[in-house]
Design a protein around this motif. Sequence first.
Motif, PDB file in Angstrom:
ATOM      1  N   LYS A 195      -4.150  -0.673   2.785  1.00  0.00           N
ATOM      2  CA  LYS A 195      -5.043  -0.540   4.051  1.00  0.00           C
ATOM      3  C   LYS A 195      -5.632   0.828   4.217  1.00  0.00           C
ATOM      4  O   LYS A 195      -6.337   1.116   5.465  1.00  0.00           O
ATOM      5  N   LYS A 241      -5.295   3.932  11.315  1.00  0.00           N
ATOM      6  CA  LYS A 241      -6.256   4.390  10.458  1.00  0.00           C
ATOM      7  C   LYS A 241      -7.233   5.267  10.952  1.00  0.00           C
ATOM      8  O   LYS A 241      -7.654   6.151  10.155  1.00  0.00           O
ATOM      9  N   TYR A 287       0.630  -0.111   3.063  1.00  0.00           N
ATOM     10  CA  TYR A 287      -0.029   1.013   3.648  1.00  0.00           C
ATOM     11  C   TYR A 287      -1.294   1.345   2.720  1.00  0.00           C
ATOM     12  O   TYR A 287      -2.289   1.847   3.334  1.00  0.00           O
ATOM     13  N   LEU A 336      -4.072   3.724   4.478  1.00  0.00           N
ATOM     14  CA  LEU A 336      -3.403   4.579   5.515  1.00  0.00           C
ATOM     15  C   LEU A 336      -2.858   5.909   4.506  1.00  0.00           C
ATOM     16  O   LEU A 336      -2.701   6.675   5.197  1.00  0.00           O
ATOM     17  N   ASP A 367      -8.026   8.776   9.728  1.00  0.00           N
ATOM     18  CA  ASP A 367      -9.142   9.145   8.766  1.00  0.00           C
ATOM     19  C   ASP A 367      -9.831  10.115   9.292  1.00  0.00           C
ATOM     20  O   ASP A 367     -10.749  10.930   8.420  1.00  0.00           O
ATOM     21  N   ILE A 394       2.817   7.066  11.061  1.00  0.00           N
ATOM     22  CA  ILE A 394       2.422   5.266  11.085  1.00  0.00           C
ATOM     23  C   ILE A 394       3.401   4.768  11.690  1.00  0.00           C
ATOM     24  O   ILE A 394       3.282   3.845  12.522  1.00  0.00           O
ATOM     25  N   SER A 454      -5.176  -0.822  12.479  1.00  0.00           N
ATOM     26  CA  SER A 454      -6.713  -0.056  12.451  1.00  0.00           C
ATOM     27  C   SER A 454      -7.105   0.986  13.380  1.00  0.00           C
ATOM     28  O   SER A 454      -7.670   1.748  13.033  1.00  0.00           O
TER      29      SER A 454
END
Length: 149
Positions: A29, A69, A26, A31, A73, A55, A66
């Motif tokens: 990536k 995230k 994670y 996250l 974000d 998650i 994706s």
Amino acid sequence: MKNVGEMTVGEVAKRAGVAVSTLHFYETKGLITSWRNAGNQRRYDRSVLRRVSIIRVAQQAGLPLSEIKAHLDTLPNKAISIAEWRELSREWRDMLTERIDNLTKLRDQMDGCIGCGCLSLRDCPLRNPDDILAKEGAGPHFLPIDDQL
């Protein structure tokens, strides 16, 4: 010495019910985030537990990392509030409803499918008219149900 609210990777893994390698994944990536203490050991803020839970729930619902995230974000790197969770879940609910509708249509249209070769190209609801999916790049892609003839 560990500060209050600071957790080791093992503590987070145990509390979140995931493997340490999952947390590392994670993090690669983007996250979740951690920092290194003076002894170069990975530390997490306690708020990461809620992020990991979100998650995992989103993954179980079938959302790609994706997409997860992209939504995470938009939030500050702190504990996710109830209002922020409601907004995330509303957006994800809309995406899941659309996915369920498309899967239901696909399921209902597959009854006449005899397998791709395709011997029923004239009638196939899964076909790719005029190769419009070529713009998606190499590999298999599904044509959105509403775009099909």
